[in-house]
Design an enzyme around this catalytic site. Structure first.
Site, mmCIF file in Angstrom:
data_model
loop_
_atom_site.group_PDB
_atom_site.id
_atom_site.type_symbol
_atom_site.label_atom_id
_atom_site.label_comp_id
_atom_site.label_asym_id
_atom_site.label_seq_id
_atom_site.Cartn_x
_atom_site.Cartn_y
_atom_site.Cartn_z
ATOM 1 N N CYS A 148 20.549 -14.921 -21.233
ATOM 2 C CA CYS A 148 19.358 -14.471 -20.500
ATOM 3 C C CYS A 148 19.777 -13.875 -19.094
ATOM 4 O O CYS A 148 20.239 -12.773 -19.194
ATOM 5 C CB CYS A 148 18.493 -15.672 -20.369
ATOM 6 S SG CYS A 148 16.670 -15.265 -19.779
ATOM 7 N N HIS B 100 17.458 -16.811 -25.974
ATOM 8 C CA HIS B 100 18.174 -18.211 -25.564
ATOM 9 C C HIS B 100 18.569 -18.471 -26.833
ATOM 10 O O HIS B 100 17.748 -19.182 -27.800
ATOM 11 C CB HIS B 100 17.051 -19.223 -24.954
ATOM 12 C CG HIS B 100 16.733 -18.849 -23.742
ATOM 13 N ND1 HIS B 100 17.552 -19.278 -22.341
ATOM 14 C CD2 HIS B 100 15.859 -17.959 -23.074
ATOM 15 C CE1 HIS B 100 16.879 -18.814 -21.328
ATOM 16 N NE2 HIS B 100 15.926 -17.959 -21.748
ATOM 17 N N GLU C 263 20.309 -21.418 -27.253
ATOM 18 C CA GLU C 263 19.940 -22.692 -27.236
ATOM 19 C C GLU C 263 18.571 -23.225 -27.655
ATOM 20 O O GLU C 263 18.426 -24.460 -27.592
ATOM 21 C CB GLU C 263 20.454 -23.213 -25.805
ATOM 22 C CG GLU C 263 19.579 -23.254 -24.827
ATOM 23 C CD GLU C 263 19.312 -21.707 -24.296
ATOM 24 O OE1 GLU C 263 18.849 -21.476 -23.256
ATOM 25 O OE2 GLU C 263 20.101 -20.891 -24.554
#
Length: 209
Positions: A79, A180, A182
């Site tokens: 990001c 993202h 994650e």
């Protein structure tokens, strides 16, 4: 060992939990020696580009990240962390970045709602290690208002949001995800596993020298 760089502007907790989930060895740190001792580095980030660069400068991490790049250690920006890898940004003011990737960070020029937030399809532009095991057109999670205006040859994956948004970028040992991983479910976990594999391969190559 993967070093997650903690400079006070990252989504550290979610990245840490994701690495724990895939069984990766990691350390959360801003210590230069620990970063250079690691086998790979993740630079997360949430917030404004100029503030992030100021903090990296204050903590003497700019030179460390450039050294990581120079020695060939795998580096993944996520990001804002991806955006910081580029030469400069127009966010808030003209601001120099790390200069590890060619290109500039610009405001999304779309009629759609900004920030670009939510799930979007990621289409493959070219092969690179982080695509391993992924299906072209997988959905990943974005939250951003700026994008990388960069050469086509470093763009490995794109998403459509009223324009083509580079989602995956790479040059040599430097990788970036505008989305993202994650927060992108099992697809994101596979991406992080792929980065873990790149890190392990680099570590093995150093042991054989």
């Amino acid at each position: 060992m993967i070093a997650i760089i903690d400079y006070g502007m990252g989504n550290i907790r979610s990245v840490e939990q994701a690495l724990k989930y895939i069984g990766a060895e990691y350390i959360v740190t801003s210590d230069k020696k620990e970063i250079l001792r690691s086998d790979g580095v993740i630079l997360p980030g949430v917030g404004a580009f100029p503030k992030a660069m100021d903090v990296l400068e204050e903590r003497d991490l700019v030179c460390v990240l450039k050294e990581v790049c120079d020695i060939g250690k795998p580096l993944l920006g996520i990001c804002l962390g991806m955006q910081l890898l580029f030469e400069r940004s127009e966010e808030l003011k003209d601001c120099s970045g790390l200069g590890l990737l060619p290109g500039e960070i610009r405001k999304l020029k779309v009629s759609y709602k900004i920030p670009h937030m939510g799930w979007n399809e990621l289409r493959k532009e070219r092969e690179f290690p982080l695509w391993n095991g992924l299906v072209d057109g997988s959905f990943v999670y974005y939250v951003h208002s700026y994008y990388a205006d960069c050469p086509d040859e470093i763009v490995c994956g794109v998403s459509d949001y009223g324009m083509q948004v580079p989602g995956f970028v790479a040059k040599g040992n430097v990788f970036g995800a505008q989305f993202h991983p994650e927060k992108s479910g099992e697809i994101g976990m596979q991406i992080l596993k792929n980065f873990q594999g790149v890190v392990e391969a680099w570590k093995s190559s150093q042991l054989s020298i």
